[in-house]
Design an enzyme around this catalytic site. Structure first.
Site, PDB file in Angstrom:
ATOM      1  N   THR A 184       0.702  -1.278  -0.070  1.00  0.00           N
ATOM      2  CA  THR A 184      -0.003   0.153   0.157  1.00  0.00           C
ATOM      3  C   THR A 184       0.778   1.178  -0.067  1.00  0.00           C
ATOM      4  OG1 THR A 184      -1.608  -1.226   1.245  1.00  0.00           O
ATOM      5  CG2 THR A 184      -1.779   1.107   1.206  1.00  0.00           C
ATOM      6  N   VAL A 198      15.281  19.558  -5.331  1.00  0.00           N
ATOM      7  CA  VAL A 198      16.400  18.716  -5.128  1.00  0.00           C
ATOM      8  C   VAL A 198      17.482  19.059  -5.975  1.00  0.00           C
ATOM      9  CG1 VAL A 198      15.303  17.165  -3.452  1.00  0.00           C
ATOM     10  CG2 VAL A 198      15.859  16.403  -5.987  1.00  0.00           C
ATOM     11  N   LYS A 247       6.614   1.693  12.240  1.00  0.00           N
ATOM     12  CA  LYS A 247       6.470   2.290  13.600  1.00  0.00           C
ATOM     13  C   LYS A 247       6.873   1.202  14.486  1.00  0.00           C
ATOM     14  CE  LYS A 247       1.640   1.133  13.171  1.00  0.00           C
ATOM     15  NZ  LYS A 247       1.574   0.656  11.842  1.00  0.00           N
ATOM     16  N   GLY A 253       0.563   8.916   9.767  1.00  0.00           N
ATOM     17  CA  GLY A 253       0.641   8.931   8.423  1.00  0.00           C
ATOM     18  C   GLY A 253       0.999  10.263   7.771  1.00  0.00           C
ATOM     19  N   ILE A 302       0.551  13.318   8.541  1.00  0.00           N
ATOM     20  CA  ILE A 302       0.450  14.547   9.734  1.00  0.00           C
ATOM     21  C   ILE A 302       2.096  14.714   9.806  1.00  0.00           C
ATOM     22  CG2 ILE A 302      -0.317  15.747  11.566  1.00  0.00           C
ATOM     23  CD1 ILE A 302      -2.584  13.492  11.776  1.00  0.00           C
ATOM     24  N   GLU A 349      -8.640  -4.525  10.325  1.00  0.00           N
ATOM     25  CA  GLU A 349      -7.900  -5.665   9.702  1.00  0.00           C
ATOM     26  C   GLU A 349      -8.945  -7.097  10.303  1.00  0.00           C
ATOM     27  OE1 GLU A 349      -4.109  -5.805   9.078  1.00  0.00           O
ATOM     28  OE2 GLU A 349      -3.570  -3.795   9.587  1.00  0.00           O
ATOM     29  N   ASP A 405      -0.736  -0.906  18.749  1.00  0.00           N
ATOM     30  CA  ASP A 405      -0.194   0.096  17.441  1.00  0.00           C
ATOM     31  C   ASP A 405      -0.341   1.521  18.083  1.00  0.00           C
ATOM     32  OD1 ASP A 405      -0.318   0.709  14.631  1.00  0.00           O
ATOM     33  OD2 ASP A 405      -1.600   2.185  15.409  1.00  0.00           O
ATOM     34  N   LYS A 458       3.321   4.145  18.644  1.00  0.00           N
ATOM     35  CA  LYS A 458       3.460   5.509  18.203  1.00  0.00           C
ATOM     36  C   LYS A 458       3.826   6.395  19.264  1.00  0.00           C
ATOM     37  CE  LYS A 458       0.580   4.611  14.244  1.00  0.00           C
ATOM     38  NZ  LYS A 458      -0.870   4.244  14.021  1.00  0.00           N
ATOM     39  N   GLY A 492      -3.210   5.310   5.125  1.00  0.00           N
ATOM     40  CA  GLY A 492      -3.511   5.289   3.620  1.00  0.00           C
ATOM     41  C   GLY A 492      -2.434   5.438   2.792  1.00  0.00           C
TER      42      GLY A 492
END
Lengths: 433, 433
Positions: free
Chosen positions: B14, B34, B106, B135, B137, B191, B202, B206, B303
């Site tokens: 993904t 760059v 993570k 993700g 942010i 999931e 999870d 983080k 995402g």
């Protein structure tokens, strides 16, 4: 490596005092981050007799800017004096003397940012100004670094605390604009002359800086279409609320293939929009990127210590660059030629309030006018006006071309059934219908 | 300057597909940032036959990690394969081969972040992992750079989209936990085996990374006290709402002179708290700094494209560092020795739900127990339980020592009038009373 890094401060007002306190209080953290002590060597002040709420050695203070700018030990000039012409002269002098510059001055950066960046770059100096937009919120860094790989299409900001405070009080306590403004002035959230805030100019300066960075385009202050909140009534807010909207002074920057559009105006947002719950004097910047989708940065938009945080964080960046020997090499010139949308390329969704004669066929006449100009309705609310032979009609349209709306607004006044076009606000942040 | 910069990608799921798309679609912007094209040279995949929703030359694909890591042209390894041990081995190999590393992993960074940073630094390489938390942010950058000059005392995060989606549906639609979970699974927000999400692991990973950065302290995953949402009932949410609270799975990291405290648990927030309006699968991280006060970073926590934005922004940072010749020189070691709070140093405010016999003096017995242990009440709600000789009593306490609460929770069960201690949640983000 240097044994000590020296700062020259231009100004010792609200933000300047915060910078002094932060550097004093967080000295240990600064030493950890940059590897040596950070010292405030010289401070330009206007009035030597003024009482200050910060402890600083008198011998550091001076009334001559040259003592600060041309002090051989000073590595970084921090400009927190405000105003435009004098500050500009000092900053140019400083950059030419190869001093790095950190500034909180939105007025200056909105007007002369591009010129100053060019001078900084030519002299191998850093010029940083995170504190110029949304005080303590690290939004410029977020746009430039965190979202730098994305294609940003929309930036919507509540970037003026005074107006957000006033609108919050009008909304939550049903106050009139005048009463809410007076409250804000009593609490220190609005100045004695509130014009720059309530008429949207302060927000326009910040949106200029945000749009320049988000769109990598050389946006000027005069490109921003500005309308303030002084005409907003509590009735507008109440009707808006009945339809599920909250009013905010929204800085709006948007672009597509046709070009960019930047405005500051009171607008309705759906209550579910992330910006709708930003209250009182708080600021927030909502960013939409093609890849990332919706993000928002929220925090205090002003205040001594919050703004000082942004200033000192920029100072730390300069100091890290000094340690690495890479100052003045991080600036990136605009990627795109400026291209602004013409009126017929702008699309919007409107909230329109009308006073209408209570008469058979009145609504039909109005709907015909909209239909003839390609604008369809999403919501209609009709309410009788107490004690008058009139009705209040609120229309929320679907998105349509600005040019079509311009025709409608003109012709509405000519309709016999319409006694008054009471209010007219854009609705932002709703679905693209 | 190099004519072209080459990326080696470990994984093409993904996030990996998103990274490929973003680099392909935003090539012009990357060149602008760059100074040269950015090319995906090699991609490690598990299964050559798998259908992918991204266009990539077959010759670039390999099933041998060494083809990617040891390709002489590859400058930056992007690890988006997930898992711990294999990814760790590859990243260590890559760093020892002097490749810079960007990872979205993570699990790996929470467990081995300090070790890997040390190896990176020793080999003059960058190791960046913005995508590992929340993700799209840019919160790690915000903490390290934007708020780097401040002393951060609290980080509160809604950092797991699955649980926030479930709690939002339970709250807004009155669904049970099981139904909301099933909905989330059908929509792809949870999931098939949701354990790591719903039990808080999870989020704990983080929070480990966030706390490490915010407190400049070497926090380990096992330092986080974890409780999931699988026991939360819709009744809890309804009673909470009556008292003005919203429930969220809150990652909480706090420190004072006594030390740090890190936890993940379902907790009530006042409805006016900025985190309370973060809905569905969105994430947000609320940060309190001594100088800046309240700030919040909001956006998509997962995402393909949002996470890819963070990965590619990190890649751009590495490439800029390459251009400036300063890779591996930006890492800062923890400033403080780890110091965790003991139970008697923790203070909290609790929401406690009890089933109580409807009997004269019942409430008196309960209030006596709390008073004897130094805990006072802020709110009480008593409701009859339909068809039973019982009452439901909800108590919201003032802040008090965790040790006192532990005694109360134990003794409540021994009280004859209390038939059941139904629920017990911390209330976060309220005033410090």
């Amino acid at each position: 490596m240097k044994e000590k890094i020296s700062i020259g401060l231009l100004g010792l007002g609200t933000v300047g005092s915060g910078v002094v306190k932060l550097i004093q209080n967080h000295q240990e953290r600064l030493v950890h981050q940059v590897g040596c002590p950070v010292n405030i060597k010289k401070v330009l002040i206007r009035d030597t007799d003024k009482k200050r709420d910060v402890e600083i050695d008198d011998t550091v203070l001076t009334q001559d800017a040259n003592d600060v700018i041309h002090d051989a030990d000073v590595d970084v000039i921090v400009e927190v004096m405000g105003g435009v012409e004098e500050a500009r002269t000092y900053i140019i002098d400083a950059l030419k003397a190869r001093k790095h510059v950190v500034t909180a001055n939105k007025d200056l950066i909105a007007l002369y940012g591009s010129e100053l960046e060019e001078i900084a770059s030519r002299n191998g100096c850093d010029l940083l100004y995170e504190a110029s937009v949304a005080g303590g919120i690290p939004v410029l860094g977020g746009l430039a670094d965190g979202l730098g790989s994305d294609h940003i299409t929309t930036v919507m900001g509540i970037v003026n605390g005074t107006t957000n405070y006033i609108l919050t009080k009008m909304d939550q306590e049903g106050l009139s604009y005048d009463t809410a403004l007076r409250n804000a002035q009593e609490l220190g959230f609005a100045e004695a002359d509130p014009t720059a805030d309530v008429e949207g100019l302060d927000a326009a300066r910040k949106m200029t800086i945000l749009a320049r960075l988000a769109f990598s385009m050389d946006i000027d202050l005069e490109d921003v279409v500005v309308k303030g909140i002084s005409k907003v009534t509590k009735t507008d807010l109440q009707y808006g609320k009945m339809l599920g909207y909250t009013m905010k002074l929204i800085g709006f920057a948007d672009r597509d293939e046709d070009g960019a559009e930047i405005s500051v105006q009171p607008a309705f947002l759906p209550e579910s929009h992330p910006l709708a719950s930003v209250q009182n004097e708080f600021n927030a910047v909502y960013v939409y990127g093609q890849a990332v989708g919706e993000t928002m940065f929220y925090g205090p938009g002003a205040g001594s210590m919050p703004t000082a945080t942004a200033v000192v964080s920029d100072v730390v960046k300069v100091l890290k660059n000094m340690r690495l020997g890479v100052n003045g090499r991080n600036a990136i010139l605009p990627q795109f030629e400026k291209k602004l949308k013409q009126s017929d390329e702008k699309y919007a969704k409107y909230y329109i309030g009308l006073h209408v004669k209570e008469k058979v066929g009145a609504l039909a006449e109005i709907t015909q006018l909209f239909a003839a100009n390609n604008v369809s309705f999403e919501k209609i609310l009709q309410l009788p006006l107490k004690g008058e032979e009139l009705a209040e009609i609120i229309i929320v349209t679907h998105r349509a071309a600005q040019g079509d709306f311009d025709v409608i607004f003109q012709q509405l006044n000519d309709l016999d059934v319409v006694t008054e076009l009471k209010s007219c606000y854009r609705v932002e942040g709703a679905s693209q219908s």
